[in-house]
Design a protein around this motif. Structure first.
Motif, PDB file in Angstrom:
ATOM      1  N   CYS A  72       1.312  -0.977  -0.175  1.00 23.65           N
ATOM      2  CA  CYS A  72      -0.159   0.323  -0.100  1.00 23.65           C
ATOM      3  C   CYS A  72       0.525   1.692  -0.177  1.00 23.65           C
ATOM      4  N   GLY A  73       2.350   0.979   0.713  1.00 21.34           N
ATOM      5  CA  GLY A  73       3.024   2.670  -0.036  1.00 21.34           C
ATOM      6  C   GLY A  73       2.845   2.808   1.989  1.00 21.34           C
ATOM      7  N   LYS A  74       2.139   2.859   2.584  1.00 20.17           N
ATOM      8  CA  LYS A  74       1.955   4.004   3.812  1.00 20.17           C
ATOM      9  C   LYS A  74       3.243   3.106   4.454  1.00 20.17           C
ATOM     10  N   TRP A  75       3.848   4.612   5.627  1.00 20.53           N
ATOM     11  CA  TRP A  75       4.826   3.971   6.050  1.00 20.53           C
ATOM     12  C   TRP A  75       4.221   2.934   7.564  1.00 20.53           C
ATOM     13  N   MET A  76       4.686   1.788   7.779  1.00 20.10           N
ATOM     14  CA  MET A  76       4.874   1.310   8.890  1.00 20.10           C
ATOM     15  C   MET A  76       4.923   1.741   9.848  1.00 20.10           C
ATOM     16  N   LYS A  77       5.912   2.503  10.875  1.00 20.81           N
ATOM     17  CA  LYS A  77       5.738   3.383  11.981  1.00 20.81           C
ATOM     18  C   LYS A  77       6.137   4.737  11.927  1.00 20.81           C
ATOM     19  N   LEU A  78       5.418   5.129  12.848  1.00 19.21           N
ATOM     20  CA  LEU A  78       5.370   7.306  12.367  1.00 19.21           C
ATOM     21  C   LEU A  78       7.206   7.198  13.252  1.00 19.21           C
ATOM     22  N   GLY A  79       7.194   8.209  12.931  1.00 19.02           N
ATOM     23  CA  GLY A  79       8.618   8.650  13.093  1.00 19.02           C
ATOM     24  C   GLY A  79       9.546   7.986  12.496  1.00 19.02           C
ATOM     25  N   GLU A  80       9.592   7.003  11.309  1.00 22.88           N
ATOM     26  CA  GLU A  80      10.585   6.075  11.070  1.00 22.88           C
ATOM     27  C   GLU A  80      10.388   6.784   9.110  1.00 22.88           C
ATOM     28  N   LYS A  81      10.033   7.611   9.113  1.00 16.45           N
ATOM     29  CA  LYS A  81       9.844   8.298   7.692  1.00 16.45           C
ATOM     30  C   LYS A  81      11.054   8.958   7.273  1.00 16.45           C
ATOM     31  N   SER A  82      11.866   8.315   6.259  1.00 18.01           N
ATOM     32  CA  SER A  82      13.080   8.878   6.002  1.00 18.01           C
ATOM     33  C   SER A  82      13.548  10.581   5.568  1.00 18.01           C
ATOM     34  N   PRO A  83      14.551  10.731   6.153  1.00 21.26           N
ATOM     35  CA  PRO A  83      14.349  11.976   6.230  1.00 21.26           C
ATOM     36  C   PRO A  83      14.903  13.018   4.760  1.00 21.26           C
ATOM     37  N   THR A  84      14.390  14.449   4.532  1.00 25.44           N
ATOM     38  CA  THR A  84      14.433  14.821   3.548  1.00 25.44           C
ATOM     39  C   THR A  84      16.201  14.878   3.119  1.00 25.44           C
ATOM     40  N   GLU A  85      15.838  15.104   1.361  1.00 28.82           N
ATOM     41  CA  GLU A  85      17.344  15.670   0.739  1.00 28.82           C
ATOM     42  C   GLU A  85      18.971  15.715   2.280  1.00 28.82           C
ATOM     43  N   ALA A  86      18.077  16.994   2.270  1.00 26.81           N
ATOM     44  CA  ALA A  86      19.550  17.715   2.780  1.00 26.81           C
ATOM     45  C   ALA A  86      19.085  17.494   4.700  1.00 26.81           C
ATOM     46  N   GLY A  87      17.794  16.708   5.323  1.00 29.23           N
ATOM     47  CA  GLY A  87      17.981  16.167   6.366  1.00 29.23           C
ATOM     48  C   GLY A  87      19.315  15.311   6.015  1.00 29.23           C
ATOM     49  N   LEU A  88      19.388  14.000   5.492  1.00 33.55           N
ATOM     50  CA  LEU A  88      19.922  12.865   5.316  1.00 33.55           C
ATOM     51  C   LEU A  88      21.916  13.079   5.336  1.00 33.55           C
ATOM     52  N   THR A  89      22.087  14.507   4.376  1.00 37.18           N
ATOM     53  CA  THR A  89      23.127  15.062   4.003  1.00 37.18           C
ATOM     54  C   THR A  89      23.143  15.895   5.608  1.00 37.18           C
ATOM     55  N   ARG A  90      22.902  16.405   5.775  1.00 35.93           N
ATOM     56  CA  ARG A  90      23.373  17.073   7.484  1.00 35.93           C
ATOM     57  C   ARG A  90      23.868  15.637   8.314  1.00 35.93           C
ATOM     58  N   TRP A  91      22.872  14.315   8.377  1.00 34.18           N
ATOM     59  CA  TRP A  91      23.355  13.273   8.868  1.00 34.18           C
ATOM     60  C   TRP A  91      24.473  12.715   8.303  1.00 34.18           C
ATOM     61  N   VAL A  92      25.127  12.625   7.422  1.00 35.23           N
ATOM     62  CA  VAL A  92      26.172  12.201   6.896  1.00 35.23           C
ATOM     63  C   VAL A  92      26.514  13.323   7.357  1.00 35.23           C
ATOM     64  N   ARG A  93      27.202  14.420   7.079  1.00 36.76           N
ATOM     65  CA  ARG A  93      28.261  15.205   6.736  1.00 36.76           C
ATOM     66  C   ARG A  93      28.502  15.174   8.667  1.00 36.76           C
ATOM     67  N   ASP A  94      27.984  15.384   9.682  1.00 37.05           N
ATOM     68  CA  ASP A  94      28.115  15.027  11.009  1.00 37.05           C
ATOM     69  C   ASP A  94      27.821  13.667  11.455  1.00 37.05           C
ATOM     70  N   ASP A  95      27.735  13.249  10.878  1.00 42.08           N
ATOM     71  CA  ASP A  95      28.929  10.730  11.373  1.00 42.08           C
ATOM     72  C   ASP A  95      30.062  11.618  10.865  1.00 42.08           C
ATOM     73  N   TYR A  96      30.488  11.623   9.566  1.00 38.33           N
ATOM     74  CA  TYR A  96      31.235  11.119   9.087  1.00 38.33           C
ATOM     75  C   TYR A  96      32.252  12.463   8.624  1.00 38.33           C
ATOM     76  N   GLU A  97      32.325  13.396   9.093  1.00 33.97           N
ATOM     77  CA  GLU A  97      32.854  14.506   9.294  1.00 33.97           C
ATOM     78  C   GLU A  97      33.757  15.155   7.527  1.00 33.97           C
ATOM     79  N   LEU A  98      32.457  15.099   6.954  1.00 33.69           N
ATOM     80  CA  LEU A  98      33.183  15.020   5.314  1.00 33.69           C
ATOM     81  C   LEU A  98      32.526  16.491   4.730  1.00 33.69           C
ATOM     82  N   PRO A  99      33.270  16.890   4.001  1.00 38.57           N
ATOM     83  CA  PRO A  99      33.341  18.727   3.524  1.00 38.57           C
ATOM     84  C   PRO A  99      31.777  18.239   3.209  1.00 38.57           C
ATOM     85  N   GLN A 100      31.113  19.639   2.959  1.00 42.20           N
ATOM     86  CA  GLN A 100      29.295  19.521   2.305  1.00 42.20           C
ATOM     87  C   GLN A 100      29.508  19.524   0.896  1.00 42.20           C
ATOM     88  N   ALA A 101      30.419  19.818   0.390  1.00 42.55           N
ATOM     89  CA  ALA A 101      30.275  19.424  -1.476  1.00 42.55           C
ATOM     90  C   ALA A 101      29.669  18.426  -1.511  1.00 42.55           C
TER      91      ALA A 101
END
Length: 197
Positions: A72-101
């Motif tokens: 059905c394409g519905k989210w299984m659990k509230l709060g587990e929805k994947s982050p936006t592209e900007a949110g995922l970018t922030r998470w990768v930057r903060d967790d792995y200390e990589l340059p923004q570009a």
């Protein structure tokens, strides 16, 4: 039910929650002949909440427990929805200390591979994506007292790995600032510069 805005307490009566959900979708829950039990209440098995990954590099195959139902394409659990592209970018930057570009391109590559949520992403995935993208080489060096750590742009010894992708200098591709071409690190690339006088 959560997709329909019905909150169900873990210890609460499930029948009452199903009855409320039925009312919202126009089903008479007390009349079993008025609905198909395959459609309501819809049963989801763990196999239906998995996603096979087929776009990983090197022909690797994998499987993750997904947060969406494939029926059905519905989210299984509230709060587990994947982050936006900007949110995922922030998470990768903060967790792995990589340059923004570089981080922006890594996040895009992870989404292409079917890894939109930090829960499914490993350090190997991030380093593998970084190795596929042009970026500045950087190696970490510490002084004797470890109080001063610096990133250097050239290797200090053979096979000195890059801090961002863990590949040696020779495996890097750089973007030429003059012509914008991607140039492998081990190939000579130069431009003639006109000089007046």
């Amino acid at each position: 039910m959560r997709a329909k805005g019905i909150k169900v307490a873990r210890s609460g009566e499930q029948d009452e929650a199903i009855r409320r959900a039925a009312e919202r979708v126009g089903v008479d829950y007390s009349d079993e002949r008025s609905y198909d039990s395959g459609d309501f209440p819809k049963t989801i098995t763990s196999q239906q909440a998995r996603t096979e990954l087929t776009e990983l590099p090197d022909g690797e195959r994998g499987e993750i427990e997904d947060e969406k139902c494939d029926r059905c394409g519905k989210w299984m659990k509230l709060g587990e929805k994947s982050p936006t592209e900007a949110g995922l970018t922030r998470w990768v930057r903060d967790d792995y200390e990589l340059p923004q570009a570089l981080v922006r391109e890594i996040a895009r590559k992870l989404r292409e591979w079917g890894l939109p949520h930090p829960e499914f992403i490993t350090e190997d995935n991030v380093r593998q994506a970084a190795a596929m993208l042009p970026h500045d080489y950087a190696t970490v060096h510490a002084e004797r007292n470890l109080q001063r750590i610096e990133l250097r742009r050239t290797p200090e010894c053979d096979d000195d790995p890059c801090f961002y992708c863990e590949q040696p200098y020779e495996k890097h591709t750089f973007v030429c600032e003059t012509c914008g071409t991607n140039v492998p690190a081990d190939i000579k690339h130069s431009h003639q510069v006109p000089v007046k006088g």
